[in-house]
Motif scaffolding. Structure first.
Motif, short mmCIF file in Angstrom:
data_model
loop_
_atom_site.label_atom_id
_atom_site.label_comp_id
_atom_site.label_asym_id
_atom_site.label_seq_id
_atom_site.Cartn_x
_atom_site.Cartn_y
_atom_site.Cartn_z
N HIS A 259 -24.61 16.28 95.64
CA HIS A 259 -25.33 15.83 96.82
C HIS A 259 -25.16 14.32 97.02
CE1 HIS A 259 -28.30 13.98 94.19
NE2 HIS A 259 -28.42 15.14 93.56
N PHE A 355 -31.14 19.27 99.72
CA PHE A 355 -31.11 20.11 98.52
C PHE A 355 -32.54 20.43 98.05
CE2 PHE A 355 -26.74 19.37 98.52
CZ PHE A 355 -26.09 20.00 97.46
N LEU A 366 -31.88 24.31 93.25
CA LEU A 366 -30.64 23.76 93.81
C LEU A 366 -30.50 22.27 93.51
CD1 LEU A 366 -30.77 25.53 97.30
CD2 LEU A 366 -29.65 26.30 95.20
N VAL A 417 -20.54 22.59 96.52
CA VAL A 417 -21.98 22.59 96.45
C VAL A 417 -22.54 21.95 97.71
CG1 VAL A 417 -23.96 21.76 95.16
CG2 VAL A 417 -21.89 22.42 93.97
N LYS A 418 -21.79 21.04 98.30
CA LYS A 418 -22.17 20.51 99.59
C LYS A 418 -21.26 21.14 100.63
CE LYS A 418 -19.16 16.89 100.96
NZ LYS A 418 -19.06 15.61 101.63
N TYR A 501 -24.49 26.61 98.67
CA TYR A 501 -25.16 25.85 97.62
C TYR A 501 -25.23 26.73 96.37
CZ TYR A 501 -26.66 22.87 101.49
OH TYR A 501 -26.69 22.05 102.59
#
Length: 503
Positions: A259, A355, A366, A417-418, A501
């Motif tokens: 993030h 997140f 997360l 993840v992003k 995510y």
């Protein structure tokens, strides 16, 4: 008295019936025998060949042959067409196709179907075996298909154990390229993946097309655009020793990004204040944990959402087509071309604050600061979100009519993840109808029944909990969306922001 004359007439009813039956014998076009040696020689040497009577053998993008006037008798063909249209047809629909198909024709006892089966299984199979230099088996797959308005069969290669030659016999009315339903042949790259359409074959009455099933025999039936005509065909496969198949190409996984450090101010700049209320978040989490999915309507502030919509229509955004066509087909925005408001939108969904907010919505950990009721070792879980007039896939996507699809075998494992990218699958529509396609379907691995169906909806954030046993695909966007847009003067298709995510 009239009956007596009828019985004594030289052209008696019984004799007439016998003569009619003789005229309806299914016989192959003599052209096949006439050109046999030339076709066999060309096939063995990988050369092109064309006959003045219309038979064509081509090697690009893969070996295929077009045979006009395949069966001699027009009376026989008319009878065959009538028998086929009286069959029971079943709707076939999934991530790859939408059309109607009959039962297997191998055991049908109708006269014309039986006669065609005999010609294909015996005379034509013998001719074909001599042409390709391989003994084909007695077993043949055979069925009848009806493609009507918006029906389609997307890019695939036909490869299945034992299939050697695919064939299609068309029984269509006068047909033009503008009617759709063309047999599109794709070229392939060095990894045997389909690239673009190299050749399109327009269906025509009593024409048979066959091609060799191979790792590069990627083809599709383009969407039927005519609302009046029916694309009727008999098709199947001849079986024999399969060609050697190379190892399956594995696409490189996308990078996962952490993030971006941020405070909660970014949330207040973008998000409807009701979703920032602690009691609302608790209610959302309770429902999400119960259903594993939730749709949050009016997620962005109204004025912010309108700015995003306006920016998405800007000409400065560069869109890149995502493929290969047997897995996905839509446009993806290049991040360095995004106007400031869209870049900030992507930053929002990549932010530390988002997140944490999503952790509150879902109860999943997360972010390392987030509380979680779940075991920390559940690392395969994914949360997917769709924002605005959008649609799934980790980025901003533009989904347009006829080319917007994502196949269920593309599970997107290993996505960032992003948000890792922005893709554009079409322009937004405030009145999106499920009949247009563009719906995201989630299914359990190995099953056909849908677990969840998600229709695009303006300014709504969809959160879906997905593990590795759950696959998804986006249904092909069809001609109905264009017709509706012409009536309402709306933009066609829709945009889709998609993020994955990981817990």
């Amino acid at each position: 008295m009239s009956s007596k004359r009828a019985r004594s007439d030289p052209g008696s009813w019984t004799g007439g019936k016998r003569q009619l039956k003789e005229r309806e014998v299914a016989e192959l076009n003599p052209l096949l025998s006439e050109a046999k040696e030339q076709v066999r020689e060309a096939w063995s040497r990988g050369l092109e060949y064309s006959h003045e009577k219309g038979l064509i053998l081509d090697t690009q993008p893969f070996a295929h042959c077009v045979i006009p006037n395949f069966v001699q008798s027009q009376r026989f063909l008319a009878g065959l067409q009538n028998e086929l249209l009286r069959l029971n047809f079943y709707d076939k629909s999934n991530d790859l196709y939408k059309f109607k198909q009959s039962d297997d024709l191998r055991k049908k006892k109708e006269y014309h179907i039986s006669a065609l089966r005999k010609v294909l299984f015996e005379d034509f199979r013998t001719w074909l075996s001599d042409i390709i230099g391989i003994k084909l088996e007695n077993t043949v797959d055979l069925s009848c298909a009806k493609y009507e308005y918006t029906d389609v069969l997307l890019c695939h290669d036909d490869e299945l154990e034992g299939r050697r030659i695919a064939f299609i016999l068309y029984l269509v009315p006068e047909w033009g390229k503008c009617d759709g339903g063309n047999l599109d042949l794709y070229g392939a790259d060095d990894h045997y993946q389909p690239q673009q359409i190299v050749k399109s074959l327009t269906p025509s009455w009593n024409t048979l097309v066959f091609f060799e099933v191979s790792p590069v025999s990627h083809h599709q039936v383009s969407e039927v655009l005519s609302e009046e005509k029916c694309r009727l065909s008999v098709s199947g496969w001849f079986h024999g020793p399969s060609l050697e198949r190379p190892a399956r190409y594995i696409e490189p996984l996308s990078h996962r990004y952490p993030h971006i450090a941020s405070d909660e101010k970014i949330l207040y700049d973008w998000i409807n204040p009701i979703y920032l209320d602690v009691s609302t978040q608790a209610h959302i989490q309770e429902e999400f944990e119960e259903e594993s999915e939730i749709l949050l309507k009016n997620f962005f502030k109204k004025e912010t959402f309108q700015m995003v919509c306006k920016a998405l229509q800007g000409s400065e955004i560069k869109w890149k087509r995502r493929g290969p066509a047997n897995k996905r087909c839509y446009d993806q925005a290049e991040e360095d071309s995004l106007p400031d408001i869209l870049a900030k939108c992507m930053e929002l969904f990549s932010s530390e604050a988002m997140f944490l907010l999503l952790s509150n919505f879902t109860g999943l950990k997360l972010h390392f600061l987030a509380a979680s009721n779940n075991d920390a070792d559940e690392k395969d879980s994914e949360i997917e979100e769709h924002d605005g007039h959008e649609h799934p896939c980790s980025s901003i996507e533009k989904r347009n009519k006829c080319d917007s699809t994502e196949r269920k075998d593309d599970t997107n494992e290993g996505e960032d993840v992003k948000p890792k990218k922005i893709e554009d699958p079409g322009e937004s529509s405030k009145s999106w109808n499920e009949e247009f396609g563009g719906v995201t379907s989630y299914i359990a691995k190995g099953e056909d029944e849908e677990l969840l169906s998600l229709c695009p909806e303006d300014n709504s954030l969809a959160l879906i909990y997905r593990d590795k046993e759950t696959l998804k695909f986006v249904k092909h966007i069809n001609q109905r969306s264009i017709s509706q847009c012409k009536k309402t003067h709306e933009t066609k298709g829709f945009w889709d922001f998609n993020f994955v995510y990981y817990e």
